[in-house]
Design a protein around this motif. Structure first.
Motif, PDB file in Angstrom:
ATOM      1  N   TYR A  22       0.829  -1.206   0.000  1.00 59.74           N
ATOM      2  CA  TYR A  22       0.000   0.000   0.000  1.00 59.74           C
ATOM      3  C   TYR A  22       0.866   1.260   0.000  1.00 59.74           C
ATOM      4  O   TYR A  22       0.585   2.207  -0.733  1.00 59.74           O
ATOM      5  CB  TYR A  22      -0.926  -0.010   1.225  1.00 59.74           C
ATOM      6  N   SER A  26       0.974   4.020  -2.948  1.00 56.66           N
ATOM      7  CA  SER A  26       0.631   5.384  -2.556  1.00 56.66           C
ATOM      8  C   SER A  26       1.732   6.356  -2.959  1.00 56.66           C
ATOM      9  O   SER A  26       1.458   7.445  -3.474  1.00 56.66           O
ATOM     10  CB  SER A  26       0.402   5.435  -1.047  1.00 56.66           C
ATOM     11  N   THR A  30       1.478   9.450  -5.692  1.00 56.24           N
ATOM     12  CA  THR A  30       1.819  10.820  -5.297  1.00 56.24           C
ATOM     13  C   THR A  30       2.827  11.421  -6.263  1.00 56.24           C
ATOM     14  O   THR A  30       2.695  12.573  -6.685  1.00 56.24           O
ATOM     15  CB  THR A  30       2.379  10.834  -3.859  1.00 56.24           C
TER      16      THR A  30
END
Length: 117
Positions: A22, A26, A30
């Motif tokens: 995760y 993530s 970003t």
């Protein structure tokens, strides 16, 4: 006790792997969002000291790299940086330089005239 460890350790390892996955996804998302955001310059409007007109994002040369430099005449680092830019202006010919300052136009005009920018 061993029975609980046989259950807890795999669950912990799987949870740790899922959490790490995760975090990686993530971070990638970003970075993609940041890369997309820096492709365009947001709307702005500055007063130009050269001809007293408004300098906006529409005044920028299209398809040319732009470097915004915050400048303050009382800052030693800023003055040194401006001198270095002046000395290396030939190397920066493919980059549009925009010096930005909050100082009075009179003070900046005095600097521009005396430093020949």
């Amino acid at each position: 006790m061993k029975k609980y460890l046989k259950i807890i350790i795999p669950v912990f390892v799987l949870s740790l792997i899922a959490f790490m996955g995760y975090k990686v996804v993530s971070k990638i998302n970003t970075k993609k969002a940041i890369a997309e955001n820096i492709k365009t310059i947001p709307a702005f409007s500055y007063a130009s000291i050269i001809d007293n007109t408004s300098f906006t994002n529409e005044s920028l040369v299209a398809n040319k790299s732009t470097l915004f430099i915050y400048f303050n005449s009382e800052c030693e680092f800023c003055n040194h940086e401006a001198e270095m830019v002046g000395e290396n202006i030939a190397k920066l010919k493919d980059i549009q330089l925009v010096f930005v300052s909050y100082e009075d136009k009179e003070k900046l005009n005095y600097l521009r005239i005396n430093i020949n920018y």
